[in-house]
Design an enzyme around this catalytic site. Structure first.
Site, PDB file in Angstrom:
ATOM      1  N   HIS A  10       0.851  -1.191   0.000  1.00 51.07           N
ATOM      2  CA  HIS A  10       0.000   0.000   0.000  1.00 51.07           C
ATOM      3  C   HIS A  10       0.889   1.245   0.000  1.00 51.07           C
ATOM      4  CE1 HIS A  10      -0.372   1.023   4.621  1.00 51.07           C
ATOM      5  NE2 HIS A  10       0.874   0.797   4.283  1.00 51.07           N
ATOM      6  N   CYS A  19       5.981   6.576   4.513  1.00 54.09           N
ATOM      7  CA  CYS A  19       4.781   5.785   4.190  1.00 54.09           C
ATOM      8  C   CYS A  19       4.069   6.280   2.939  1.00 54.09           C
ATOM      9  CB  CYS A  19       3.812   5.765   5.364  1.00 54.09           C
ATOM     10  SG  CYS A  19       4.476   4.853   6.771  1.00 54.09           S
ATOM     11  N   HIS A  23       5.037   0.424  -0.455  1.00 51.59           N
ATOM     12  CA  HIS A  23       5.742  -0.514   0.437  1.00 51.59           C
ATOM     13  C   HIS A  23       4.735  -1.555   0.899  1.00 51.59           C
ATOM     14  CE1 HIS A  23       3.835   2.264   3.257  1.00 51.59           C
ATOM     15  NE2 HIS A  23       3.899   1.285   4.154  1.00 51.59           N
ATOM     16  N   HIS A  25       3.440  -4.760   4.010  1.00 48.89           N
ATOM     17  CA  HIS A  25       3.428  -5.241   5.393  1.00 48.89           C
ATOM     18  C   HIS A  25       3.051  -6.716   5.428  1.00 48.89           C
ATOM     19  CE1 HIS A  25       3.626  -1.232   7.193  1.00 48.89           C
ATOM     20  NE2 HIS A  25       2.763  -0.836   6.279  1.00 48.89           N
ATOM     21  N   HIS A  64      -1.397 -10.653  -1.012  1.00 47.11           N
ATOM     22  CA  HIS A  64      -0.543 -10.410  -2.185  1.00 47.11           C
ATOM     23  C   HIS A  64      -1.215  -9.475  -3.189  1.00 47.11           C
ATOM     24  CE1 HIS A  64       1.660 -13.663  -0.332  1.00 47.11           C
ATOM     25  NE2 HIS A  64       2.684 -13.348  -1.082  1.00 47.11           N
ATOM     26  N   GLU A 126      -0.084  -3.852  11.618  1.00 49.81           N
ATOM     27  CA  GLU A 126       0.812  -3.614  10.480  1.00 49.81           C
ATOM     28  C   GLU A 126       2.197  -4.163  10.771  1.00 49.81           C
ATOM     29  OE1 GLU A 126       1.179   0.442   9.277  1.00 49.81           O
ATOM     30  OE2 GLU A 126      -0.594   0.346   8.009  1.00 49.81           O
TER      31      GLU A 126
HETATM   32 ZN   LIG Z   1       2.441   0.940   5.526  1.00 54.23          ZN
END
Ligand SMILES: [Zn+2]
Length: 139
Positions: A10, A19, A23, A25, A64, A126
């Site tokens: 995201h 952020c 990237h 998580h 994914h 997260e």
């Molecule tokens: Zn993030």
């Protein structure tokens, strides 16, 4: 409660730090259920039924996948330019808070329909240190 894990990418539009970049998580989702009646065995809902319902949805939608704000035109275009790709468009910035609200209010009623159980709280982690928690107002 049952815990689920999935991987997703995201980015946060307007974030003042790192952020804002694409990237990912390793998310952990905790789904808390309640219900009016236990069955003759003493269950609100069998854990396996909860597992199948939530995993089915996560596998089809979030695992994914890039979870992006539907107004993040530039981010959406970037992911769409790669083949193959999977995108889940959220109606808001994909913070842990907004993803948890969406899952509790929009998704849980669909996937638990007819089971007699309802989700009253969601925690979305997260990382091992950070999570957002949302609950229905009555709880
Ligand atoms: Zn993030």
């Amino acid at each position: 409660m049952r815990r689920f894990t999935f991987c997703a990418g995201h980015r946060l539009v307007g974030h003042e730090g790192k952020c804002r970049n694409l990237h990912g998580h390793n998310y952990t989702l905790e789904v808390y259920l309640t219900g009016q009646e236990q069955d003759e065995i003493g269950r609100i809902l069998d854990f396996k039924q909860l597992k199948l319902a939530v995993n089915g949805w996560i596998d089809a939608n979030w695992d994914h996948t890039f979870i992006l704000w539907e107004r993040d035109d530039n981010g959406l275009a970037a992911i769409r330019s790669s083949e193959p790709h999977r995108i889940y468009e959220l109606n808001n910035n994909p913070t842990a808070e907004n993803m948890a609200v969406h899952f509790l209010e929009d998704i849980c009623p669909q996937i638990l329909e007819g089971t007699g159980a309802t989700a009253y709280k969601i925690r979305l982690w997260e990382s091992e240190e950070t999570c957002a928690e949302v609950a229905l107002e009555s709880h």
